[in-house]
Design an enzyme around this catalytic site. Structure first.
Site, PDB file in Angstrom:
ATOM      1  N   CYS A 139      39.512  42.016  47.119  1.00 36.90           N
ATOM      2  CA  CYS A 139      40.550  42.036  46.166  1.00 36.90           C
ATOM      3  C   CYS A 139      41.723  43.478  46.427  1.00 36.90           C
ATOM      4  O   CYS A 139      41.289  44.553  45.711  1.00 36.90           O
ATOM      5  CB  CYS A 139      40.337  42.053  44.679  1.00 36.90           C
ATOM      6  SG  CYS A 139      41.676  41.744  43.475  1.00 36.90           S
ATOM      7  N   CYS A 142      43.344  44.751  43.249  1.00 35.28           N
ATOM      8  CA  CYS A 142      42.393  45.532  42.399  1.00 35.28           C
ATOM      9  C   CYS A 142      42.072  46.813  42.899  1.00 35.28           C
ATOM     10  O   CYS A 142      41.718  47.917  42.240  1.00 35.28           O
ATOM     11  CB  CYS A 142      41.006  44.714  42.165  1.00 35.28           C
ATOM     12  SG  CYS A 142      41.228  42.975  41.927  1.00 35.28           S
ATOM     13  N   ASP A 143      41.715  46.983  44.251  1.00 38.34           N
ATOM     14  CA  ASP A 143      41.080  48.185  44.822  1.00 38.34           C
ATOM     15  C   ASP A 143      41.952  48.886  45.594  1.00 38.34           C
ATOM     16  O   ASP A 143      41.497  50.208  45.896  1.00 38.34           O
ATOM     17  CB  ASP A 143      39.597  47.728  45.570  1.00 38.34           C
ATOM     18  CG  ASP A 143      38.611  47.064  44.749  1.00 38.34           C
ATOM     19  OD1 ASP A 143      38.727  47.313  43.576  1.00 38.34           O
ATOM     20  OD2 ASP A 143      37.914  46.197  45.199  1.00 38.34           O
TER      21      ASP A 143
HETATM   22  P1  FAD Z   1      34.883  35.228  36.375  1.00 35.79           P
HETATM   23  O1  FAD Z   1      34.994  36.618  36.193  1.00 35.79           O
HETATM   24  O2  FAD Z   1      34.967  34.751  37.637  1.00 35.79           O
HETATM   25  O3  FAD Z   1      33.730  34.792  35.842  1.00 35.79           O
HETATM   26  C1  FAD Z   1      33.191  33.376  35.589  1.00 35.79           C
HETATM   27  C2  FAD Z   1      31.498  33.514  35.240  1.00 35.79           C
HETATM   28  O4  FAD Z   1      31.144  32.378  34.988  1.00 35.79           O
HETATM   29  C3  FAD Z   1      30.978  34.124  36.349  1.00 35.79           C
HETATM   30  O5  FAD Z   1      29.868  34.987  35.907  1.00 35.79           O
HETATM   31  C4  FAD Z   1      29.980  32.741  36.715  1.00 35.79           C
HETATM   32  O6  FAD Z   1      28.766  33.196  37.139  1.00 35.79           O
HETATM   33  C5  FAD Z   1      30.029  32.048  35.472  1.00 35.79           C
HETATM   34  N1  FAD Z   1      29.745  30.546  35.813  1.00 35.79           N
HETATM   35  C6  FAD Z   1      30.315  29.872  36.919  1.00 35.79           C
HETATM   36  N2  FAD Z   1      29.832  28.480  36.913  1.00 35.79           N
HETATM   37  C7  FAD Z   1      29.139  28.413  35.708  1.00 35.79           C
HETATM   38  C8  FAD Z   1      28.237  27.312  35.413  1.00 35.79           C
HETATM   39  N3  FAD Z   1      28.272  26.234  35.970  1.00 35.79           N
HETATM   40  N4  FAD Z   1      27.520  27.560  33.926  1.00 35.79           N
HETATM   41  C9  FAD Z   1      27.775  28.881  33.384  1.00 35.79           C
HETATM   42  N5  FAD Z   1      28.194  29.806  33.888  1.00 35.79           N
HETATM   43  C10 FAD Z   1      29.074  29.691  35.179  1.00 35.79           C
HETATM   44  N6  FAD Z   1      40.833  42.064  38.079  1.00 35.79           N
HETATM   45  C11 FAD Z   1      41.677  43.057  37.506  1.00 35.79           C
HETATM   46  O7  FAD Z   1      42.330  42.938  36.619  1.00 35.79           O
HETATM   47  N7  FAD Z   1      41.383  44.316  37.811  1.00 35.79           N
HETATM   48  C12 FAD Z   1      40.384  44.697  38.833  1.00 35.79           C
HETATM   49  O8  FAD Z   1      40.384  45.884  38.946  1.00 35.79           O
HETATM   50  C13 FAD Z   1      39.634  43.762  39.508  1.00 35.79           C
HETATM   51  N8  FAD Z   1      38.745  44.127  40.350  1.00 35.79           N
HETATM   52  C14 FAD Z   1      38.149  43.188  41.238  1.00 35.79           C
HETATM   53  C15 FAD Z   1      37.175  43.521  41.969  1.00 35.79           C
HETATM   54  C16 FAD Z   1      36.533  42.630  42.579  1.00 35.79           C
HETATM   55  C17 FAD Z   1      35.706  42.829  43.911  1.00 35.79           C
HETATM   56  C18 FAD Z   1      36.613  41.257  42.450  1.00 35.79           C
HETATM   57  C19 FAD Z   1      35.789  40.044  43.165  1.00 35.79           C
HETATM   58  C20 FAD Z   1      37.819  40.620  41.536  1.00 35.79           C
HETATM   59  C21 FAD Z   1      38.270  41.672  40.853  1.00 35.79           C
HETATM   60  N9  FAD Z   1      39.239  41.476  39.949  1.00 35.79           N
HETATM   61  C22 FAD Z   1      40.055  42.330  39.114  1.00 35.79           C
HETATM   62  C23 FAD Z   1      39.639  40.053  39.607  1.00 35.79           C
HETATM   63  C24 FAD Z   1      39.210  39.581  38.177  1.00 35.79           C
HETATM   64  O9  FAD Z   1      37.644  39.862  38.450  1.00 35.79           O
HETATM   65  C25 FAD Z   1      39.052  38.369  37.952  1.00 35.79           C
HETATM   66  O10 FAD Z   1      40.568  37.639  37.793  1.00 35.79           O
HETATM   67  C26 FAD Z   1      38.564  37.773  36.683  1.00 35.79           C
HETATM   68  O11 FAD Z   1      37.128  38.332  36.491  1.00 35.79           O
HETATM   69  C27 FAD Z   1      38.560  36.184  36.414  1.00 35.79           C
HETATM   70  O12 FAD Z   1      37.788  36.026  35.202  1.00 35.79           O
HETATM   71  P2  FAD Z   1      37.340  34.550  34.709  1.00 35.79           P
HETATM   72  O13 FAD Z   1      37.082  34.861  33.555  1.00 35.79           O
HETATM   73  O14 FAD Z   1      38.185  33.469  35.282  1.00 35.79           O
HETATM   74  O15 FAD Z   1      36.174  34.417  35.757  1.00 35.79           O
END
Ligand code: FAD
Ligand code: NDP
Length: 314
Positions: A139, A142-143
């Site tokens: 990302c 992000c980083d």
């Molecule tokens: P996610 O964070 O992807 O969480 C989804 C969760 O649902 C996961 O824990 C997964 O295990 C769970 N899940 C999936 N399928 C199932 C299932 N069938 N049953 C139960 N649970 C399930 N964004 C920023 O704004 N700032 C940053 O500094 C930043 N840094 C990042 C660094 C990295 C390395 C990465 C990879 C991403 C970063 N991002 C950052 C992006 C940010 O993390 C994502 O946009 C955000 O986390 C998305 O949130 P979400 O709630 O949609 O899903």
């Protein structure tokens, strides 16, 4: 089998799921969240648990990803969310609601909020486990602004819009950006391609693949190969960013919701509504453009308000 029909079940536990939980719990809807147990290869709490510093989430100028997610989890529980550390493998969406299969239990709910996120694809090259988050990331937005990347040569892998956007973005901080493309053309849209080609800080390395990440405490060198000539060489880079696509976690839906060609859930523009009544989606599982914690949390709030409105009408 549970006889009690829930008002709201939330699947997923990133910023989207927790924002939905906080809002639905405060609306006294007693949400039940399945936070996942390494679902999609990511720990409960989602993608931010895989990063160190988060510097762009309003209200926290410096916080680690795991700590931010722990705070969200505590807030969800404090508001009245029931959290189960389990992965949902199967749901059944009917005209009257949803049925969620959780190990030996069947739980019925009037509404379902899907917040299962997406997983950034990785190449798993040699050295990746050693240098992940020590110069390697999936990302750039992000980083990329972290001090270790400032005024340093960096590399991006990919040829799509993400790679084009992220390499252009990185030129704000980097001394130079190498864009490693496995073919002899970019998949990115024309306008994004033009931006890459016009940027003097970006050098595109065509037909190029990464072989190994090397360094000491942090990444300093990337071994690469031209896949036409098979010639191998080394790039001195302090950062390597994968931009080779994401995989949305939608397999457990088994084709019951409308998805786009990449597997993302299609939501009505400006809302979290899917093509099935009472089923809402938020966060990265329905967003391939912004993919940030704050946008995920914002859409989690939208899903909660949409679910609340739906329940009020029934
Ligand atoms: P996610 O964070 O992807 O969480 C989804 C969760 O649902 C996961 O824990 C997964 O295990 C769970 N899940 C999936 N399928 C199932 C299932 N069938 N049953 C139960 N649970 C399930 N964004 C920023 O704004 N700032 C940053 O500094 C930043 N840094 C990042 C660094 C990295 C390395 C990465 C990879 C991403 C970063 N991002 C950052 C992006 C940010 O993390 C994502 O946009 C955000 O986390 C998305 O949130 P979400 O709630 O949609 O899903
Ligand atoms: P894409 O799937 O579009 O592109 C992935 C890129 O990574 C491709 O160039 C692909 O190469 C390359 N790739 C895949 N696997 C490997 C591998 N193993 N080794 C080397 N390279 C690899 O993903 P994006 O994240 O770029 O875009 C996803 C969607 O989001 C698209 O619809 C895009 O248009 C959209 N988007 C739009 C933006 C915007 O408009 N501002 C910004 C970002 C994304 P190959 O081409 O050879 O298959």
């Amino acid at each position: 089998m549970s006889n009690e029909e829930k008002d709201v079940i939330i699947v997923g536990s990133g910023p989207a799921g927790h924002a939905a939980a906080i809002y639905t719990a405060r609306a006294r809807l007693k949400p039940m969240m399945f936070e996942g147990a390494m679902a999609g290869g990511v720990a409960a709490g989602g993608q931010l648990t895989t990063t160190t510093e988060v510097e762009n989430y309003p209200g926290f100028s410096h916080i680690s990803g795991p700590e931010l997610m722990m705070k969200m989890r505590e807030q969800s529980i404090g508001c009245g969310t029931e959290i189960l550390t389990r992965t949902i493998d199967k749901v059944e969406i009917t005209s009257n609601g949803v049925v969620v299969y959780d190990q030996d239990q069947i739980i019925e709910a009037k509404t379902l909020i899907i917040a299962t996120g997406a997983t950034a694809k990785r190449l798993n090259i040699k050295g990746e486990e050693t240098y992940w988050q020590k110069g390697m990331s999936a990302c750039a937005v992000c980083d990329g602004g972290l001090p270790i990347f400032r005024d340093k040569p960096l590399a991006v892998i990919g040829g799509g819009d993400s790679a084009a956007e992220e390499s252009t973005y990185l030129t704000k901080f980097a001394s130079k950006v190498y864009l490693l493309v496995r073919r002899d053309e970019l998949r990115a849209s024309k306008v994004m391609q033009e931006r890459v080609m016009e940027n003097e800080k970006i050098e595109v390395l065509w037909n190029t693949e990464a072989i190994e990440a090397k360094g000491e405490d942090v990444l300093t060198t990337l071994s690469i190969k031209n896949n036409q000539t098979q010639e191998e060489s080394e790039l001195q880079v302090n950062g390597l960013f994968y931009a080779i696509g994401h995989k949305p976690n939608t397999e457990f839906l088994n084709g019951q919701l409308a998805l786009d060609e990449s597997g993302y859930i299609i939501t009505e523009p400006g809302s979290s509504k899917t093509n099935k009544k009472g089923v809402f989606a938020c966060g990265d599982v329905q967003d391939k453009t912004y993919r940030q914690a704050i946008t995920a949390a914002g859409s989690g709030c939208m899903a909660a308000l949409d679910a609340e409105k739906f329940l009020a009408g029934h």
